[in-house]
Design a protein around this motif. Structure first.
Motif, short mmCIF file in Angstrom:
data_model
loop_
_atom_site.label_atom_id
_atom_site.label_comp_id
_atom_site.label_asym_id
_atom_site.label_seq_id
_atom_site.Cartn_x
_atom_site.Cartn_y
_atom_site.Cartn_z
N VAL A 154 0.82 -1.22 0.00
CA VAL A 154 0.00 0.00 0.00
C VAL A 154 0.85 1.26 0.00
N THR A 155 0.20 2.37 -0.38
CA THR A 155 0.84 3.68 -0.46
C THR A 155 0.07 4.68 0.40
N MET A 156 0.78 5.49 1.17
CA MET A 156 0.11 6.47 2.00
C MET A 156 -0.52 7.56 1.14
N VAL A 157 -1.79 7.86 1.41
CA VAL A 157 -2.50 8.86 0.62
C VAL A 157 -3.12 9.96 1.48
N TRP A 179 -3.76 4.39 3.90
CA TRP A 179 -2.93 3.83 2.83
C TRP A 179 -3.85 3.06 1.89
N THR A 180 -3.59 3.11 0.60
CA THR A 180 -4.39 2.37 -0.37
C THR A 180 -3.49 1.55 -1.30
N GLY A 181 -4.08 0.50 -1.88
CA GLY A 181 -3.34 -0.35 -2.79
C GLY A 181 -4.16 -0.69 -4.01
N LYS A 182 -3.57 -1.45 -4.90
CA LYS A 182 -4.25 -1.83 -6.14
C LYS A 182 -5.11 -3.07 -5.91
N PRO A 183 -6.21 -3.20 -6.67
CA PRO A 183 -7.02 -4.42 -6.58
C PRO A 183 -6.15 -5.65 -6.87
N VAL A 222 -7.52 -0.97 1.70
CA VAL A 222 -7.31 0.26 2.46
C VAL A 222 -6.77 -0.13 3.83
N VAL A 223 -5.71 0.52 4.25
CA VAL A 223 -5.14 0.32 5.58
C VAL A 223 -5.20 1.64 6.34
N LEU A 224 -5.67 1.59 7.58
CA LEU A 224 -5.62 2.73 8.48
C LEU A 224 -4.62 2.40 9.58
N HIS A 225 -3.68 3.31 9.83
CA HIS A 225 -2.63 3.06 10.82
C HIS A 225 -2.58 4.20 11.82
N LEU A 226 -2.54 3.85 13.10
CA LEU A 226 -2.42 4.84 14.17
C LEU A 226 -1.04 4.77 14.78
N GLY A 227 -0.32 5.88 14.74
CA GLY A 227 1.01 5.94 15.33
C GLY A 227 1.17 7.23 16.10
N GLY A 228 1.70 7.13 17.32
CA GLY A 228 1.90 8.30 18.15
C GLY A 228 3.32 8.42 18.63
#
Length: 217
Positions: free
Chosen positions: A100-103, A120-124, A188-194
């Motif tokens: 995936v790529t951060m968007v 982040w999203t990626g290709k099908p 689609v990936v959602l990432h939480l980082g602090g």
């Protein structure tokens, strides 16, 4: 994204790239039953639809005070020069993690925390949600104690992971969380980082708000 915000984001990502101690992930498979945090975040808006700050294959609610910005011009910010003199080539590498790529990144700073919820999203055809999420975590390196959970929301089936990331550069270990779903337009990936685990715990309700309201466009 403005130069100041882009520089801060790039600095955090660059530090993550340099860090590492070779920790071995330990995966645990469980079924989602509730959330890790007891608190609930107050809704501030939504992201993903056409006309929003970040157009995505999914839509989800964001916590009050958090500010979303697309990262399409992040490489342009770097090529123009930052305080850390990070090159466009390095930035390009930081924008990709696994399949995936951060968007989009949603900044918690206006709400009083130091961290980001990044999309982040990626290709099908990149794989199912579990495969995508495993590849995402593996590409981060220096992760361990990963607990994977399945969940359903808004007609989508997904996988969530809570894990530890160890930074050799900063000599500390902190909590991180991510989730993945697959849509007809790709994963689609959602990432939480602090900044640290304390910040992560305070921001976790915002991550779980996104998870609970996630739906395909």
């Amino acid at each position: 994204m403005g130069t100041h915000g882009g520089g801060v984001a790039l600095t955090g990502l660059f530090v993550a790239l340099l860090a590492g101690c070779g920790a071995t992930p330990r995966a645990v498979e469980v079924t989602e039953s509730g959330h890790a945090s007891a608190a609930a975040a107050q809704r501030g808006g939504s992201i993903g639809a056409a006309g929003s700050a970040c157009e995505l294959p999914v839509v989800f609610d964001t916590a009050k005070g958090w500010k979303a910005e697309a990262v399409d011009d992040l490489a342009a910010v770097a090529s123009a020069g930052t305080d850390d003199d990070i090159t466009e080539e390095v930035v390009d590498g930081l924008l990709h993690q696994g399949p995936v790529t951060m968007v989009c990144e949603i900044d918690a700073k206006p709400a009083g925390n130091i961290g980001y919820l990044r999309a982040w999203t990626g290709k099908p055809g990149s794989g199912d949600a579990r495969a995508v999420l495993r590849a995402f975590v593996a590409a981060e390196h220096n992760t361990g104690r990963a607990t994977y959970r399945t969940f359903t929301t808004g007609g989508l089936s997904g996988v969530r992971v809570d894990y530890l990331y160890t930074s050799k550069l900063l000599e500390e270990t902190k909590k991180e969380s991510a989730l993945a779903v697959v849509t007809p337009k790709g994963p689609v990936v959602l990432h939480l980082g602090g900044l640290d685990s304390a910040e992560h715990d305070e921001m976790l309700p915002a991550f779980e708000l996104a998870q609970d309201t996630l739906r395909s466009r």
